[in-house]
Design an enzyme around this catalytic site. Structure first.
Site, PDB file in Angstrom:
ATOM      1  N   LYS A 248       0.957  -1.441  -0.050  1.00  0.00           N
ATOM      2  CA  LYS A 248      -0.008  -0.245  -0.268  1.00  0.00           C
ATOM      3  C   LYS A 248       0.780   1.595  -0.058  1.00  0.00           C
ATOM      4  CE  LYS A 248      -4.480  -2.493   1.972  1.00  0.00           C
ATOM      5  NZ  LYS A 248      -4.443  -3.113   3.204  1.00  0.00           N
TER       6      LYS A 248
ATOM      7  N   GLN B 104      -4.462  -1.785  10.369  1.00  0.00           N
ATOM      8  CA  GLN B 104      -4.155  -3.626   8.909  1.00  0.00           C
ATOM      9  C   GLN B 104      -5.265  -4.546   9.975  1.00  0.00           C
ATOM     10  OE1 GLN B 104      -3.609  -3.800   5.796  1.00  0.00           O
ATOM     11  NE2 GLN B 104      -3.830  -5.562   5.711  1.00  0.00           N
TER      12      GLN B 104
ATOM     13  N   ASP C 137     -11.474   2.469   4.999  1.00  0.00           N
ATOM     14  CA  ASP C 137     -10.893   1.259   4.107  1.00  0.00           C
ATOM     15  C   ASP C 137     -12.304   1.158   4.412  1.00  0.00           C
ATOM     16  OD1 ASP C 137      -8.608  -0.713   4.355  1.00  0.00           O
ATOM     17  OD2 ASP C 137      -8.857  -0.398   6.555  1.00  0.00           O
TER      18      ASP C 137
HETATM   19  N1  GUN Z   1      -6.532  -7.171   6.635  1.00  0.00           N
HETATM   20  C1  GUN Z   1      -7.631  -7.699   4.984  1.00  0.00           C
HETATM   21  N2  GUN Z   1      -7.550  -7.029   4.244  1.00  0.00           N
HETATM   22  C2  GUN Z   1      -7.326  -6.255   4.875  1.00  0.00           C
HETATM   23  C3  GUN Z   1      -8.453  -4.993   3.988  1.00  0.00           C
HETATM   24  O1  GUN Z   1      -8.475  -4.495   2.861  1.00  0.00           O
HETATM   25  N3  GUN Z   1      -7.830  -3.498   5.290  1.00  0.00           N
HETATM   26  C4  GUN Z   1      -7.267  -3.387   6.179  1.00  0.00           C
HETATM   27  N4  GUN Z   1      -7.478  -2.454   6.758  1.00  0.00           N
HETATM   28  N5  GUN Z   1      -7.058  -5.036   7.068  1.00  0.00           N
HETATM   29  C5  GUN Z   1      -7.059  -5.871   5.815  1.00  0.00           C
END
Ligand code: GUN
Length: 291
Positions: free
Chosen positions: A52, A96, A119
């Site tokens: 990211k 995350q 998110d």
């Molecule tokens: N863990 C697995 N997929 C995601 C996501 O799309 N965003 C976040 N913040 N954590 C994750």
């Protein structure tokens, strides 16, 4: 069988965003800024967050990575989020998941300013999504919708089977596919660990979205001829022949399922890159609507 090339489609989205960001910079406007919070050192989470941050660099976004120890208190994490909520330079906040067991994910998600919830996990965002209102759409299902759109895959009137009911993928995916939109307008069946006759249900699917996190769960005898198959799985499976010590496996038995499909996403190079592109779009939108 044709491949839904997520890597290519994601690159096209990032290229577009890069041009828009450069234009903003030219106009003296604010540059989008994503803040990512990583708690502990889960290997997969490290990889996702690094990807990211890299996408931000490639696209001209500003990014801040906040790394916190695995044993940080819930309160300290909540304070960190509050700091990001009140920082006017931050457009998007991403914590995350998963978080260590002693921290409530619900509390943490609730603490994020819905205006920066790129998110799309905050209850406010989820509620708006259900109502079909403009909001931040969770990145993985949003990325899948963008991929279906890019390849002009017909979804109207189709029976979509979503396997997995997580808040991150399965449930929002079912809402999006059933929406009065294009892509969308599907009849959706949401399956999960207690679904009876899963194989029979899957065989009815014109579209199957596999998001259960079990490698090669979807076998050829569960898929009808001509189906569109979207594989959300990315489980690390030990592979001593590789330098990393693992390889990535999807939720679909690609070798045996793909010959039956009209369209299928590969792993890697399918949904994964689209998730990141969708997150970037959300962050751009957050910046653009406020500045
Ligand atoms: N863990 C697995 N997929 C995601 C996501 O799309 N965003 C976040 N913040 N954590 C994750």
């Amino acid at each position: 069988m044709q491949i839904l090339d997520g890597k290519k489609a994601a690159q096209a989205i990032k290229d577009e965003l890069k041009i828009s960001v450069a234009q903003r910079a030219n106009d003296g406007k604010k540059i989008p800024h994503l803040a990512a919070v990583l708690v502990g050192n889960n290997g997969a989470s490290e990889t996702y967050v690094a990807a990211k941050v890299k996408a931000c660099e490639e696209t001209g976004f500003k990014s801040t990575l906040i790394r916190l120890e695995a044993d940080i208190s819930e309160n300290r994490l909540l304070e960190t989020i509050e700091d990001l909520n009140t920082d006017p330079d931050v457009d998007g906040i991403l914590v995350q998941l998963p978080l260590p067991k002693h921290i409530s994910e619900k509390k943490v998600i609730n603490a994020i300013d819905p205006g920066k919830d790129v998110d799309g996990f905050h209850p406010m965002s989820v509620g708006k999504l259900v109502e079909g209102l403009q909001t931040f759409i969770p990145a993985t299902p949003y990325g899948i919708m963008l991929l279906l759109e890019q390849y002009k895959v017909e979804t109207k009137g189709k029976h979509a089977i979503v396997i997995g009911r997580s808040n991150i993928v399965g449930r929002p995916m079912s809402i999006l596919l059933s929406g009065n939109s294009n892509p969308g307008n599907c009849t959706v069946t949401l399956c999960h660990s207690h679904t009876a006759n899963l194989k029979e249900i899957c065989l009815q699917g014109d579209i199957i979205v596999a998001a259960i996190g079990i490698p090669e769960f979807v076998k050829a005898d569960m898929v009808k001829e001509g189906a569109v198959v979207i594989d959300v799985g990315i489980t690390r499976v030990a592979d001593p022949t590789r330098k990393s010590g693992f390889k990535l496996k999807g939720d679909v038995d690609f070798d045996n399922v793909s010959p039956k499909c009209s369209w299928i996403t590969p792993v890697p190079g399918g949904v994964g890159p689209m998730t990141i592109a969708a997150l970037m779009k959300n962050t751009y939108l957050s910046c653009d609507t406020k500045n």
